[in-house]
Design a protein around this motif. Structure first.
Motif, short mmCIF file in Angstrom:
data_model
loop_
_atom_site.label_atom_id
_atom_site.label_comp_id
_atom_site.label_asym_id
_atom_site.label_seq_id
_atom_site.Cartn_x
_atom_site.Cartn_y
_atom_site.Cartn_z
N GLY A 172 11.16 18.57 7.95
CA GLY A 172 10.43 17.53 7.23
C GLY A 172 11.17 16.94 6.05
O GLY A 172 11.21 15.73 5.90
N GLU A 173 11.73 17.79 5.19
CA GLU A 173 12.44 17.27 4.04
C GLU A 173 13.67 16.49 4.47
O GLU A 173 14.00 15.46 3.89
N TRP A 174 14.35 16.97 5.49
CA TRP A 174 15.50 16.25 6.04
C TRP A 174 15.05 14.90 6.57
O TRP A 174 15.70 13.88 6.34
N GLY A 175 13.93 14.87 7.27
CA GLY A 175 13.39 13.62 7.81
C GLY A 175 13.01 12.64 6.71
O GLY A 175 13.23 11.43 6.84
N ALA A 176 12.45 13.15 5.63
CA ALA A 176 12.09 12.29 4.50
C ALA A 176 13.34 11.69 3.87
O ALA A 176 13.37 10.52 3.49
N THR A 177 14.39 12.49 3.78
CA THR A 177 15.66 11.99 3.24
C THR A 177 16.23 10.91 4.15
O THR A 177 16.68 9.86 3.68
N LEU A 178 16.19 11.14 5.45
CA LEU A 178 16.66 10.14 6.41
C LEU A 178 15.82 8.88 6.33
O LEU A 178 16.34 7.76 6.39
N GLY A 179 14.51 9.04 6.15
CA GLY A 179 13.61 7.89 6.05
C GLY A 179 13.94 6.99 4.88
O GLY A 179 13.68 5.78 4.92
N ASP A 180 14.52 7.56 3.82
CA ASP A 180 14.92 6.75 2.67
C ASP A 180 15.90 5.64 3.07
O ASP A 180 15.95 4.60 2.43
N ALA B 79 10.32 2.28 0.18
CA ALA B 79 9.29 3.13 -0.43
C ALA B 79 9.89 4.45 -0.91
O ALA B 79 10.90 4.92 -0.39
N GLU B 80 9.24 5.03 -1.89
CA GLU B 80 9.59 6.37 -2.31
C GLU B 80 8.96 7.34 -1.29
O GLU B 80 7.76 7.24 -1.01
N LEU B 81 9.75 8.22 -0.72
CA LEU B 81 9.27 9.16 0.28
C LEU B 81 9.29 10.58 -0.26
O LEU B 81 10.22 10.95 -1.00
N ASP C 15 6.71 -2.66 2.88
CA ASP C 15 5.26 -2.82 2.68
C ASP C 15 4.60 -1.67 1.94
O ASP C 15 3.40 -1.71 1.69
N PHE C 16 5.36 -0.64 1.59
CA PHE C 16 4.76 0.56 1.00
C PHE C 16 5.35 0.87 -0.37
O PHE C 16 6.54 0.73 -0.59
N TRP C 17 4.45 1.33 -1.26
CA TRP C 17 4.90 1.85 -2.55
C TRP C 17 5.47 3.24 -2.34
O TRP C 17 6.56 3.54 -2.80
N ARG C 18 4.68 4.07 -1.68
CA ARG C 18 5.06 5.46 -1.46
C ARG C 18 4.66 5.86 -0.05
O ARG C 18 3.65 5.38 0.48
N VAL C 19 5.43 6.78 0.53
CA VAL C 19 5.10 7.36 1.82
C VAL C 19 5.18 8.87 1.67
O VAL C 19 6.22 9.43 1.31
N ALA C 20 4.05 9.54 1.91
CA ALA C 20 3.98 11.00 1.87
C ALA C 20 3.92 11.52 3.30
O ALA C 20 3.10 11.04 4.10
N LEU C 21 4.77 12.47 3.62
CA LEU C 21 4.78 13.11 4.93
C LEU C 21 4.25 14.53 4.76
O LEU C 21 4.68 15.25 3.85
N ILE C 22 3.30 14.91 5.61
CA ILE C 22 2.67 16.23 5.52
C ILE C 22 2.95 17.01 6.78
O ILE C 22 2.76 16.51 7.89
N GLY C 23 3.39 18.26 6.64
CA GLY C 23 3.60 19.08 7.82
C GLY C 23 4.19 20.43 7.49
O GLY C 23 4.39 20.77 6.33
N ASP C 24 4.45 21.20 8.52
CA ASP C 24 4.99 22.55 8.37
C ASP C 24 6.43 22.67 8.84
O ASP C 24 7.07 23.66 8.60
N GLN C 25 6.92 21.66 9.53
CA GLN C 25 8.22 21.75 10.14
C GLN C 25 9.33 21.79 9.09
O GLN C 25 9.29 21.06 8.11
N THR D 255 0.83 -1.19 0.00
CA THR D 255 0.00 0.00 0.00
C THR D 255 0.87 1.25 0.00
O THR D 255 2.09 1.17 -0.01
N SER D 256 0.25 2.40 0.00
CA SER D 256 0.94 3.67 0.19
C SER D 256 0.43 4.30 1.48
O SER D 256 -0.70 4.05 1.91
N LEU D 257 1.27 5.09 2.10
CA LEU D 257 0.98 5.66 3.41
C LEU D 257 1.14 7.17 3.36
O LEU D 257 2.09 7.69 2.76
N VAL D 258 0.19 7.87 3.95
CA VAL D 258 0.27 9.32 4.11
C VAL D 258 0.24 9.60 5.61
O VAL D 258 -0.67 9.15 6.31
N ILE D 259 1.23 10.33 6.08
CA ILE D 259 1.33 10.62 7.51
C ILE D 259 1.27 12.14 7.70
O ILE D 259 2.15 12.87 7.23
#
Length: 121
Positions: A87-95, A100-102, A74-84, A43-47
């Motif tokens: 966030g982009e740094w966290g998405a890079t670390l999550g890779d 999944a593509e983040l 377990d994920f095709w894609r993970v989208a992170l939503i926020g204002d912080q 699946t894909s996940l949006v957080i």
């Protein structure tokens, strides 16, 4: 606390996190994730993290990390939503922890995050 947010796509699970997450919250998210994976398969996940303030304890953080590692494939894609700004740094670390593509989305682009997560191209 967390809440599940309905989406128009069967393959997208959206979870919005508000305030500080407890170990009970992490267990609830994990249960919802298992139900969704059982019903839909990969699946894909949006957080949603716009109102996320962290974790109530180190144990909650540890449980969240363990869940991330367990479900890293377990994920095709993970989208992170926020204002912080982190966030982009966290998405890079999550890779590093997920196949999944983040991608990071600003809070005012939540609908774009869900659409991106639902697309397979």
């Amino acid at each position: 606390m967390f809440r599940l947010v309905p989406t128009d796509s069967d393959i997208v699970l959206r979870v919005d996190c508000d305030g500080k997450l407890s170990t009970q919250d992490i267990a609830g998210i994990h249960a919802a994730l298992h139900r969704h994976l059982e019903a839909e398969g990969r699946t894909s996940l949006v957080i949603g993290l716009a109102n996320f303030e962290g974790y109530e304890s180190g144990t909650a953080l540890k449980k969240d990390f363990q869940m991330d590692v367990k479900h890293r494939n377990d994920f095709w894609r993970v989208a992170l939503i926020g204002d912080q700004s982190w966030g982009e740094w966290g998405a890079t670390l999550g890779d590093l922890f997920s196949s999944a593509e983040l991608r990071w989305f600003d809070a005012d682009h939540a609908s774009h995050a869900v659409a991106w997560a639902a697309s397979q191209d």
